[in-house]
Design an enzyme around this catalytic site. Structure first.
Site, PDB file in Angstrom:
ATOM      1  N   HIS A   1      11.834 -30.178  -2.701  1.00  0.00           N
ATOM      2  CA  HIS A   1      11.231 -31.501  -2.915  1.00  0.00           C
ATOM      3  C   HIS A   1       9.738 -31.441  -3.203  1.00  0.00           C
ATOM      4  O   HIS A   1       9.228 -32.274  -3.962  1.00  0.00           O
ATOM      5  CB  HIS A   1      11.525 -32.415  -1.721  1.00  0.00           C
ATOM      6  CG  HIS A   1      12.959 -32.820  -1.660  1.00  0.00           C
ATOM      7  ND1 HIS A   1      13.489 -33.807  -2.458  1.00  0.00           N
ATOM      8  CD2 HIS A   1      13.981 -32.353  -0.905  1.00  0.00           C
ATOM      9  CE1 HIS A   1      14.776 -33.934  -2.200  1.00  0.00           C
ATOM     10  NE2 HIS A   1      15.104 -33.062  -1.267  1.00  0.00           N
TER      11      HIS A   1
ATOM     12  N   ASP B   1      13.111 -42.383 -17.219  1.00  0.00           N
ATOM     13  CA  ASP B   1      13.718 -41.676 -16.102  1.00  0.00           C
ATOM     14  C   ASP B   1      13.753 -40.183 -16.437  1.00  0.00           C
ATOM     15  O   ASP B   1      14.216 -39.797 -17.516  1.00  0.00           O
ATOM     16  CB  ASP B   1      15.137 -42.205 -15.877  1.00  0.00           C
ATOM     17  CG  ASP B   1      15.774 -41.661 -14.632  1.00  0.00           C
ATOM     18  OD1 ASP B   1      15.429 -42.128 -13.541  1.00  0.00           O
ATOM     19  OD2 ASP B   1      16.631 -40.771 -14.759  1.00  0.00           O
TER      20      ASP B   1
ATOM     21  N   GLU C   1      12.425 -41.285  -9.541  1.00  0.00           N
ATOM     22  CA  GLU C   1      11.808 -40.596 -10.684  1.00  0.00           C
ATOM     23  C   GLU C   1      11.699 -41.509 -11.899  1.00  0.00           C
ATOM     24  O   GLU C   1      11.509 -41.043 -13.017  1.00  0.00           O
ATOM     25  CB  GLU C   1      12.590 -39.322 -11.033  1.00  0.00           C
ATOM     26  CG  GLU C   1      13.955 -39.536 -11.615  1.00  0.00           C
ATOM     27  CD  GLU C   1      15.054 -39.772 -10.586  1.00  0.00           C
ATOM     28  OE1 GLU C   1      16.206 -39.877 -11.021  1.00  0.00           O
ATOM     29  OE2 GLU C   1      14.785 -39.863  -9.383  1.00  0.00           O
TER      30      GLU C   1
ATOM     31  N   ASN D   1      14.841 -30.875  -7.753  1.00  0.00           N
ATOM     32  CA  ASN D   1      14.697 -30.904  -6.288  1.00  0.00           C
ATOM     33  C   ASN D   1      15.624 -29.905  -5.618  1.00  0.00           C
ATOM     34  O   ASN D   1      15.222 -29.191  -4.693  1.00  0.00           O
ATOM     35  CB  ASN D   1      14.985 -32.309  -5.748  1.00  0.00           C
ATOM     36  CG  ASN D   1      13.795 -33.231  -5.869  1.00  0.00           C
ATOM     37  OD1 ASN D   1      12.653 -32.791  -5.905  1.00  0.00           O
ATOM     38  ND2 ASN D   1      14.064 -34.515  -5.918  1.00  0.00           N
TER      39      ASN D   1
END
Length: 177
Positions: free
Chosen positions: A60, A47, A90, A55
């Site tokens: 984004h 992760d 993610e 973001n």
């Protein structure tokens, strides 16, 4: 046209790696092979740390570009026999056939070092992508769901311990089998 539809059905459009459904299908075959031949098998759940902040700060599109670059860095390092997929958001997942947990850790740490030393440049900003990882080693008779669940717990522990690290999951107790 049929090949194009097949590609869309099996691959994540942003990263170009397997999607979750195709990963599960292929990973179950690898688990059966590991069970049959007694091979080591390691699963890594990864992760990106503080992805929401990327973001929020850069937008984004920048986050998507960072995620695509992150996936590309794993593709460049993995072996042809390794399965790599976008698991969700993610999170990415990696199945390493004929690999024990220590070998998996060495591989993940090599990629981590490379990621830290090779920042992604987006909008003239250099982003060092940091990530947390959880590794689980396959034990005989374990399902893919159990293997992923143990890696997820290890990933959670890596996040709780300050992020940007790898944690190896505890082996399941024999009471679970």
């Amino acid at each position: 046209m049929q090949a194009q539809l097949q590609h869309f059905a099996n691959y994540d459009p942003l990263t170009g790696v397997f999607n979750r459904r195709e990963f599960v299908r292929l990973a179950n075959s690898e688990l059966a092979r590991a069970q049959r031949y007694g091979h080591d098998l390691a699963l890594v759940l990864i992760d990106i740390d503080h992805f929401k902040a990327i973001n929020d700060q850069f937008g984004h599109d920048t986050g998507n570009n960072a995620l695509a670059c992150f996936a590309a860095s794993w593709i460049a390092e993995k072996r042809a026999s390794d399965l790599f997929a976008r698991w969700g958001g993610e999170e990415v997942i990696l199945l390493l056939p004929v690999t024990n947990q220590q070998q998996a850790r060495q591989f993940v740490e090599r990629v981590r070092t490379k990621a830290l030393n090779t920042p992604v440049t987006v909008n003239n900003e250099h982003l060092a992508i940091k990530f947390s990882a959880g590794i689980s080693a396959y034990t005989s008779g374990e399902t893919l769901e159990q293997l992923v669940q143990r890696a997820d717990l290890a990933l959670y522990q890596a996040k709780q311990n300050g992020r940007n690290q790898t944690v190896i999951a505890e082996l399941p107790s024999t009471a679970n089998h």
